[in-house]
Write an enzyme that holds these catalytic residues in place. Sequence first.
Site, PDB file in Angstrom:
ATOM      1  N   LYS A   1     -10.760  -6.317  15.229  1.00 28.79           N
ATOM      2  CA  LYS A   1      -9.956  -6.646  16.401  1.00 28.79           C
ATOM      3  C   LYS A   1      -9.153  -5.422  16.767  1.00 28.79           C
ATOM      4  O   LYS A   1      -8.872  -4.581  15.911  1.00 28.79           O
ATOM      5  CB  LYS A   1      -8.985  -7.795  16.078  1.00 28.79           C
ATOM      6  CG  LYS A   1      -8.551  -8.554  17.295  1.00 28.79           C
ATOM      7  CD  LYS A   1      -9.652  -9.488  17.722  1.00 28.79           C
ATOM      8  CE  LYS A   1      -9.205 -10.476  18.763  1.00 28.79           C
ATOM      9  NZ  LYS A   1     -10.149 -11.605  18.808  1.00 28.79           N
TER      10      LYS A   1
HETATM   11  N1  GLU Z   1     -12.345 -12.049  21.563  1.00 27.48           N
HETATM   12  C1  GLU Z   1     -13.313 -13.063  21.335  1.00 27.48           C
HETATM   13  C2  GLU Z   1     -13.037 -13.803  20.042  1.00 27.48           C
HETATM   14  O1  GLU Z   1     -11.917 -13.875  19.601  1.00 27.48           O
HETATM   15  C3  GLU Z   1     -14.745 -12.535  21.437  1.00 27.48           C
HETATM   16  C4  GLU Z   1     -15.096 -11.452  20.460  1.00 27.48           C
HETATM   17  C5  GLU Z   1     -16.464 -10.833  20.751  1.00 27.48           C
HETATM   18  O2  GLU Z   1     -17.161 -11.310  21.632  1.00 27.48           O
HETATM   19  O3  GLU Z   1     -16.790  -9.848  20.076  1.00 27.48           O
HETATM   20  O4  GLU Z   1     -13.902 -14.397  19.453  1.00 27.48           O
END
Ligand code: GLU
Length: 425
Positions: free
Chosen positions: A114
């Site tokens: 993240k």
């Molecule tokens: N931000 C989204 C999540 O928390 C998507 C992450 C992604 O598609 O890599 O799952």
Amino acid sequence: MVVALQMQKHEFLDAYQTALAQYDRAIRYANLPDDVVEYMRYPRREFTVNFPVRRDDGRMEMFTGYRVHHNTSMGPSKGGLRYSMDVTLDEVRALAMWMTWKCALVNIPYGGAKGGVVVDPKTLSMGELERLTRRYASELVPLISPKMDIPAPDMGTNPQVMAWIMDTYSMTMGYSVPAIVTGKPINIGGSEGRTEATGRGVIMCMVSTLKHHGYHDPAAVKVAVQGFGNVGANAAAYAHDLGYKIVAVSDVEGGIYNPNGLNIPQVLNHYKKYGQLAGYPEADAVTNNELLALPCDVLVPAAMEGQLTQHNAAAVQARFIVEGANGPTTPEADDILNDKGVFVVPDILANSGGVIVSYFEWVQDLQAFFWGKDYVFDQLNRIIMQAYDRTLQTAEDLRIDMRTAAQVTAIQRVASAILTRGFYP
Ligand code: GLU
């Protein structure tokens, strides 16, 4: 249309504590060697960057950004980028760990990551947002690649931000690299269905849960949705299409409530026109906290972390909670909800539709061969339902709640990859 909800600061700082407490609960059922358990507690690497951005008036301002790779045993790390004033290293750590479990649970070949920048994107002009994104992206170049770490949208970011990241990375490489990010606009290698995927997955999980508990008539089911960003708005729209009664939705400022059901297409038009839900006719105003305690069958927290806490969990009237947000429920709230018999479909399962279709986007980019929307949704349905059924089975077999069951399944998969690969050197 990405909206962050405000919340108490002290709860927010606890996201990483929540992630670790959930982990400690789950490993009791995972039956794993202590050294592997210890290994998975740690983020693999953490990156902090401070960088300047030129404002439109000529001033230079410093910003701070992060990217955390939690675990990469199952493949390259995957996870969103968040632009919010509430971003902290601890929050990013928690979200990266949840991505590891989410990808493992749905069995896609990724680790978890993240990132985030401490900024309120609503205070930036388009030009400022682009300059901030491009500078942050260029600072990330040593850490990201289609084989190493693939960012995506999250709270406060959107397909246009992904396009600038893709372009910045591609300019650095000297050729186009669409697979560097997912959640891109479709005309530069994005996938059909990615925008709707998270909200749609949430509702697929809701439908399975309701069927499993004998609720077969959508029109008789009342749903309240907290958050009207990409996840909440798409969840509400899809549930409305399927005939469910959406009694409340909310954005960062507060919510609207109509016990007879809201006309979601009209609500979406109102939101597009005015940039807020407030003022929508044929509904009463409610606060975000009041929304959580409304009389309904299903509550979908789709805003952000730490919304259901020891202070408000007892007031929840819904029989089912389907978590669109990451980490909306603290461990203390989980205890209260479990005691009350509320059935909680956890974040790493319920909101996994986003990363599942991100995976499809990456596969399509790598193969330079693109799928139709129906095929995307069929494959999404197959993968998320497999994970749902497996989690339910584990919960029933071990007599544990769905969150712990999902985490046990995910943790065992990651541990198995670690043990098969062995410790280096
Ligand atoms: N931000 C989204 C999540 O928390 C998507 C992450 C992604 O598609 O890599 O799952």
